[in-house]
Design an enzyme around this catalytic site. Structure first.
Site, PDB file in Angstrom:
ATOM      1  N   ASP A  66      62.174  47.959  61.394  1.00  0.00           N
ATOM      2  CA  ASP A  66      62.096  46.198  62.091  1.00  0.00           C
ATOM      3  C   ASP A  66      62.131  46.168  63.228  1.00  0.00           C
ATOM      4  OD1 ASP A  66      64.818  47.881  61.996  1.00  0.00           O
ATOM      5  OD2 ASP A  66      64.731  46.946  59.920  1.00  0.00           O
ATOM      6  N   ASP A 135      75.220  44.904  52.101  1.00  0.00           N
ATOM      7  CA  ASP A 135      74.351  44.643  51.392  1.00  0.00           C
ATOM      8  C   ASP A 135      73.447  45.050  50.260  1.00  0.00           C
ATOM      9  OD1 ASP A 135      72.408  43.829  52.408  1.00  0.00           O
ATOM     10  OD2 ASP A 135      72.557  41.601  52.829  1.00  0.00           O
ATOM     11  N   HIS A 137      70.677  46.547  51.729  1.00  0.00           N
ATOM     12  CA  HIS A 137      69.329  46.054  52.156  1.00  0.00           C
ATOM     13  C   HIS A 137      68.820  47.713  52.970  1.00  0.00           C
ATOM     14  CE1 HIS A 137      71.200  44.712  56.598  1.00  0.00           C
ATOM     15  NE2 HIS A 137      70.981  46.189  56.179  1.00  0.00           N
ATOM     16  N   GLU A 142      66.262  42.696  52.761  1.00  0.00           N
ATOM     17  CA  GLU A 142      67.212  41.589  52.211  1.00  0.00           C
ATOM     18  C   GLU A 142      67.302  41.827  50.060  1.00  0.00           C
ATOM     19  OE1 GLU A 142      69.867  41.727  54.428  1.00  0.00           O
ATOM     20  OE2 GLU A 142      69.718  40.313  55.909  1.00  0.00           O
TER      21      GLU A 142
END
Ligand code: F6R
Length: 259
Positions: A66, A135, A137, A142
């Site tokens: 990313d 979270d 990811h 996400e």
């Protein structure tokens, strides 16, 4: 089911994964590596410097997971800079063979598609290194990301921006958008290696490995992949209901299997 390896330290995890990568490169000198950024993979990259010293890496390729959108590529925290500083330079890879999604605003509409085409053109990723966000990811997919998603622009959650603020002067400097390989892209890699260290990752690891497969916890997508290795320290393993079985399995693992 993922193979789960619980080790005492992040350094030991780095050594194990570096051994697997060195073995892959010995078998396949033109191996294609999927590269994560952030803190988690650093022990792997450190160990690789030692394991790969003197090896011919001239044909090894890499694809970062990313990149931030709109951050100058020369910014020290752009993932292009991080990959170049932590991986390409220290290992001596050919910079032309290590790709990072293009986060420039100009052309961002087709940057994801272009990146997918580049990965496909080299025959796909052999081994994908992954960290996991608090979270859940993976990459910057996400919660809510489609399991079929490919490389595209995503909006970072406030939690991820807060988690990553440690790399910037303040949370306001953390970009709002990123371009990330999709869960579908990640699932096409031939071997997934997910690492996690520390108490703060324990809930995300337990949910990804043992929880329901759900887009609400993107890391759970790994349960759909036939070859996954999860390497965690004791703190990150704290929430795993079957930790004893993973330890028992690893202790009795046939030597020929490798990681
Ligand atoms: C980084 C990436 C992210 C990180 C995750 C954990 O390329 O794709 O999924 O792996 O945010 O970050 P760290 O390792 O800094 O805790």
């Amino acid at each position: 089911m993922a193979e789960v390896v619980i080790v005492p330290t992040a350094q030991e995890a780095g050594g194990l994964v570096a051994d697997a990568i060195a073995g892959l490169i010995a078998r396949r000198p033109d191996a294609v590596l999927g590269l994560a950024t952030g803190s988690t993979p650093l022990p792997v990259y450190d160990a690789l410097r030692v394991r790969l010293a003197g090896a011919d890496l001239s044909r090894v390729r890499g694809f970062a997971l990313d990149e931030y959108v709109g951050l100058d590529p020369s910014h020290p925290e752009s993932y292009r800079s991080v990959i170049s500083r932590e991986v390409v330079g220290p290992l001596g890879l050919d910079p032309a063979l290590v790709r990072v999604p293009d986060g420039a605003l100009e052309g961002i509409e087709h940057a994801g598609e272009d990146y997918e085409a580049e990965i496909e053109a080299v025959g796909g990723i052999d081994l994908q290194i992954l960290g996991i966000g608090t979270d859940g990811h993976i990459g910057f997919n996400e919660p809510g990301s489609s399991f079929a998603s490919t490389t595209r622009v995503k909006t970072l959650t406030e939690q991820t921006r807060r988690d990553n603020a440690r790399f910037f002067a303040s949370i306001d400097d953390v970009p709002m958008h990123c371009i990330t390989q999709g869960l579908g892209t990640i699932l096409r890699a031939r071997h997934l290696v997910l690492l996690a260290f520390g108490e703060g990752k324990a809930d995300a690891v337990a949910a990804a490995v043992e929880g329901p497969v759900s887009a609400s916890l993107p890391g759970s997508a790994i349960q759909l992949h036939p070859h996954v290795t999860v390497v965690v320290d004791e703190a990150a393993a704290r929430g795993l209901a079957h930790a004893d079985y993973y330890r028992y399995t690893y202790a009795n693992k046939p030597a020929w299997q490798g990681l």
